[in-house]
Structure formats: C-alpha cells, structure tokens
Design a protein around this motif. Structure first.
Motif, short mmCIF file in Angstrom:
data_model
loop_
_atom_site.label_atom_id
_atom_site.label_comp_id
_atom_site.label_asym_id
_atom_site.label_seq_id
_atom_site.Cartn_x
_atom_site.Cartn_y
_atom_site.Cartn_z
N ARG A 137 0.78 -1.11 -0.10
CA ARG A 137 0.22 0.03 0.03
C ARG A 137 0.80 1.38 0.10
O ARG A 137 0.40 2.07 -0.29
CB ARG A 137 -0.91 -0.02 1.00
N GLY A 195 -7.26 3.40 -14.10
CA GLY A 195 -8.51 4.13 -13.07
C GLY A 195 -8.42 3.32 -11.89
O GLY A 195 -7.82 2.54 -11.52
N LYS A 196 -9.11 4.04 -11.17
CA LYS A 196 -9.44 3.49 -9.72
C LYS A 196 -10.67 2.26 -9.55
O LYS A 196 -10.65 1.66 -8.80
CB LYS A 196 -9.96 4.55 -8.77
N HIS A 197 -11.37 2.38 -10.72
CA HIS A 197 -12.53 1.18 -10.68
C HIS A 197 -12.53 0.45 -12.06
O HIS A 197 -11.70 0.90 -12.92
CB HIS A 197 -13.71 2.18 -10.73
N ASP A 208 -13.71 -1.50 1.56
CA ASP A 208 -12.72 -1.12 0.60
C ASP A 208 -13.05 -1.10 -0.80
O ASP A 208 -12.71 -0.39 -1.78
CB ASP A 208 -11.10 -1.67 0.70
N MET A 209 -13.73 -2.18 -0.91
CA MET A 209 -14.09 -2.10 -2.56
C MET A 209 -15.45 -3.05 -2.64
O MET A 209 -16.02 -3.65 -1.81
CB MET A 209 -13.18 -3.29 -3.25
N SER A 257 -19.81 4.63 -8.49
CA SER A 257 -18.39 5.14 -8.02
C SER A 257 -18.18 6.60 -8.19
O SER A 257 -17.15 7.18 -7.56
CB SER A 257 -17.37 4.72 -9.62
N ASP A 303 -16.10 6.17 -1.85
CA ASP A 303 -14.89 6.12 -1.71
C ASP A 303 -14.18 4.86 -2.41
O ASP A 303 -13.08 4.84 -2.75
CB ASP A 303 -14.40 6.46 -0.41
N ALA A 317 -13.18 1.26 -4.22
CA ALA A 317 -13.10 1.01 -5.66
C ALA A 317 -14.25 0.18 -6.20
O ALA A 317 -14.87 -0.57 -5.09
CB ALA A 317 -11.90 0.27 -5.90
N LEU A 354 -6.60 -3.34 -8.42
CA LEU A 354 -7.21 -2.07 -7.89
C LEU A 354 -7.12 -2.05 -6.33
O LEU A 354 -7.36 -0.96 -5.92
CB LEU A 354 -8.65 -2.38 -8.19
N ARG A 356 -3.68 -0.36 -4.83
CA ARG A 356 -3.20 1.21 -5.39
C ARG A 356 -2.86 1.67 -3.88
O ARG A 356 -3.67 1.74 -3.09
CB ARG A 356 -4.43 1.79 -6.12
N SER A 398 -3.01 4.96 -1.57
CA SER A 398 -4.03 5.96 -1.38
C SER A 398 -3.64 7.46 -1.67
O SER A 398 -2.61 7.48 -1.55
CB SER A 398 -4.72 5.61 0.04
#
Lengths: 182, 307
Positions: A77, B5-7, B103-104, B119, B123, B125, B302, B305, B307
């Motif tokens: 992370r 991308g984040k998603h 988180d996801m 999305s 916040d 993913a 994803l 990643r 933060s």
C-alpha cells in the motif's frame, strides 16, 4: 549525485560464487537434498549461476525455482508504483527438501520474511537456508543469512548494489553513497 | 505500473496497456491456484462487498473465491434478503456500507450505469460484475485471457459472438475489449436480436451461423434466454436451434479447429449441442478456472493502489 565504490570486481564476484557453492555443498553434505530458489529479480540470476557451479562440482543437476514475493510484501500500500508481478515458478515439491533461498542483498530482512511465508505456503521444506551476495546490516526482523558473499556495513544513506551481467552488463558489488559524505 | 483508473466499470475506453497488464497479472494468479495452499495474504485486512442485486451463482462464486484467495474479508449482499425489498435506494445502501469502511465493491445490478453511479458516490473502488445489458468487463477479460492462453495472441484473431447480442453485456464488453486488443470481431444471430449500428463499432454482422463458422477462429456462444421468446423476438427455442445452434456437423464443414467458448450456464442442445460443449476444442471449463485468476488479478491491481 552519488559516489560509487567497487567492493568486489568481476573476478572477485566469480570467486565468491564459487566459495558460496562449496559452502552450501559442505553444509548440506552434497547436493542430494537441496533445491535452489532465487528471489526475483537478481536472486533468480544468482540462483542460476549457483546451480551451474554446483552442477560442475557435483556432476549432477539440482532443482531450481524462482520466487516472486510481491503478493507477500508487507508494504504494497505504501509503494508509489505498483510492482509488476512476474510470478513464482517452482515446478517441484518443496516438501522435505533443503531449500537454499538466494537473494542479492540482505538488508532489513523483510523480503526474506515474505519469501519464507510464501515457501511455507507451497509445502513443508526440511530446512530453508539463506544465501546472499552481500549483507549490509540494518535488520528490522530476526533474520540471518547462512551463506554470505561479503559483509558490507553501511549507513542508512548508503546503498549496496549487486550488478550482474544478465541485468547490468557487468558483475560487481558496489557501494553507493551520496556525495558529501555518509 | 498499476491500472489507469480506480475502478473497473467497463472495457469501453480501457487501454490495451491496462488490459495487457490485467492478463499478464492473471498468469501469476493461475500459478497460485495450482498450489496446495491456494491463498496469498495480499489483500489481508481489506473488506470487499459483493453487492448482487441480480441473482448469480457462477459470477458471485468466482468473485468470492478470488476475494478469499487473496485473504480479503468478504461480505455478501443479495437483493432478496435485504433492505432493497423495503424500498431502500441504491445510494443509501451504498452509503451505509461505506460508513462501515469497506474498501471495494463488486456490483451486479439490473440497471445499466449502476456501477458508474456508485463510483461517484463511494470512496471505495467499484468493480462492475454486470450492469443490465450494458457491460460485464470481468467476463470479457477472462474470455480474452482464455483465448490468449489457447492461441498465444489476440491480435488478428477472428472472434464471432453468437446469440442474443442486443441483450448481452458479455457481448458488448467483449466487443470493446477484443477490438482494443486488435482482434477481428463479428456477431451472429437472428436479426431481431442484433442491435443496429454495430458496424460503426467495427463489428461484422452475420445472419447465418454457417457464414459465421466459415469466417471465424473462435465462437463465443451466448445463452439464449426463454424470456426473449415470450417477448416475440424469436418463435421458439427449437427454431432458434434449427438455425443457429453450434453443432458438430456445422463445425465439421469448416474443416479446421474452431475454438468454442460460452460464458455459462449452457442450455445444452439449444445454442450448443452437447457433443460440442464437451469436446476438446471447447474451452468452456477453462474459462471458469481462468475467471478466478482474472478476478484475482483485477482485485489485486485495484486493491493495492496507494491511497
């Protein structure tokens, strides 16, 4: 700007590898029970070279594998760039074998910790022994190497780099320090 | 590296580099799936919610396996036994989950655009596990992974998607992904089930299965759904089978090996004859195995990643 000092040159590198191969065979009383596993990326090339040397000395092939420890890191992370997964390739059963884990530089010990966890997920080795080209100190975990090419005490601001023909075009161990003193 | 991308909301607009990275990463996870302990600690401590507003067995199980094998904490939400019945909006459902620090989110919903909406509101993913008849990116990615594994490449491969194209999110995601990776894409099905304007996406349209087989290296066969029949879009399953089923005879006429794919579940002897489904040139079971690896790759890329 940094200052680079060569600690071991190409000839020294070769001799060190030879000595490590002999030490490994001495401790394990031959090559019967051992398998060599290199930690990507440079550990893989070192492992290959060690395997070649052992083959020359003992006249027999030994198993070799490659470990990608990315999935077991404790700092994913925090990394600015996600590391590229290259994958683990261990085609043999580790259970019951004496695994010689190989890496270029031993520093905090966290990479080795990740490698140990991954190896143990793959089976139950009889022993895991660690061989490194350089030990630069500053352990953050209780990890030690069984076979060391060269002990190179360093400060935090210095870096030990193992250069190899396969990736860097030459064989050497160098110490890099920021100009203006460590 | 890392994805752009984040998603993962769809494959429309996703670059070839990103797709390649997902497929390459999936290789490492395939290796993990061969181990005695099929688990890595990578997503330990991360919480993932499977928000399935439409029922699904295989996709949800595949995602759940992928999540657990990455050591994530998994929470399953299915629309039946939930507050949705009490009339809670998607936004509120999502907000509630978020406040519990997830988180996801993996979402399957009947409304196209639901993942995109989430999305913007969350916040966390977001991964699209199928939104209406819009996209199903993870299915297309596992399809491409399977093809690449079997054929060694995607560029120039001639893929034909067969069946109810207009209602298929699998078809659309495959069209986007395959075109991005340089494959040649065609579709085949009754004219009533093929949307107009596909040629603008660079897709060839065949209205006869024999034509499609002639011109393809791979057939991705979709399940034909009974509901469409009652909507008057084709007369009967039997007639569909008569004209469009992929059978051993029809394949034999091509005189070469054609790879057969299917997202599942198969209606045996409707869109695919049983002997075709079970033959060696069918990679259908391989798709399922690869599905877990590909989903692990996506969750890993994803989920880790910074933060």
């Amino acid at each position: 700007m940094e200052m680079k000092t060569t600690i071991i040159d190409a000839n020294g590198f070769e001799r060190t590898l030879t000595r490590l191969a002999h030490e490994i065979l001495e401790r394990n009383k031959g090559a019967d029970s051992i398998a060599v596993v290199g930690i990507r990326t440079r550990g893989e090339y070192l492992a290959r070279r060690l395997v070649a040397k052992i083959k020359m000395i003992e006249h027999r092939p030994i198993e070799m594998g490659v470990l990608d420890i990315t999935l077991y890191r404790d700092d994913l992370r925090d990394m600015l760039q996600q590391p590229i997964l290259k994958g683990t390739e261990i085609a043999f059963d580790v259970t019951g074998k004496d695994i010689i884990l190989v890496d270029d530089v031993l520093y905090t010990g966290r990479t080795v910790r990740a490698a140990l966890d991954e190896l143990i997920d793959l089976g139950r080795p009889a022993t895991i022994q660690l061989a490194v080209m350089a030990d630069r100190g500053h352990r953050e975990l209780p990890i030690k190497a069984d076979f060391v090419g060269k002990n190179i005490p360093t400060t935090d601001r210095e870096e030990v780099r193992v250069l190899m023909k396969e990736t860097d075009g030459e064989d050497a161990i160098i110490l890099a320090s920021p100009k203006g003193g460590a | 590296m890392g994805l752009t991308g984040k998603h993962l909301l769809g494959l429309d607009g996703v670059s070839a580099d990103d797709i390649t990275q997902i497929l390459d990463t999936a290789d490492s996870f395939r290796e993990v799936l061969e181990r005695p302990i099929k688990k890595v600690p990578t997503l330990q401590g991360k919480t993932i919610v499977n928000l399935f507003f439409e029922s699904s067995t295989r996709t949800r199980i595949s995602f759940e396996l992928a999540e657990r094998r990455l050591s994530a904490d998994v929470v399953n939400f299915s629309a039946d036994a939930s507050s949705v019945r009490k009339g809670e909006t998607l936004k509120d459902t999502a907000r509630n989950l978020e406040v519990m620090k997830i988180d996801m989110v993996v979402i399957r919903h009947a409304a196209a655009g639901a993942p995109h909406f989430l999305s913007r509101v969350l916040d966390a993913a977001v991964i699209n596990a199928g939104d209406g008849a819009h996209e199903h990116p993870t299915q297309a990615l596992l399809d491409m992974y399977t093809l690449r594994e079997r054929l060694g490449k995607l560029k120039g491969v001639r893929v034909c998607i067969v069946g109810d194209i207009s209602h298929s999110r699998v078809a659309l995601s495959n069209i986007h992904g395959l075109r991005t990776m340089g494959a040649q894409v065609a579709v085949c099905g009754p004219a009533t089930l093929i949307p107009r304007g596909l040629e603008e996406l660079g897709v060839t349209v065949h209205t006869r299965i024999e034509e499609a087989i002639e011109a393809s290296d791979v057939l991705n066969v979709l399940r034909i759904q009974l509901e469409r029949q009652s909507g008057g879009l084709f007369p009967s399953l039997r007639e569909y089978r008569e004209f469009f089923a992929v059978t051993r005879d029809r394949l034999r006429r091509a005189g070469r090996e054609i790879l057969i794919m299917h997202p599942g579940p198969i209606n045996r002897n409707v869109e695919l004859s049983a002997d075709v489904a079970d033959a060696p040139d069918s990679v259908i079971l391989q798709q399922v195995l690869n599905g877990v690896a590909v989903r692990m790759a996506i969750l890993y890329l994803l989920g880790t990643r910074s933060s």
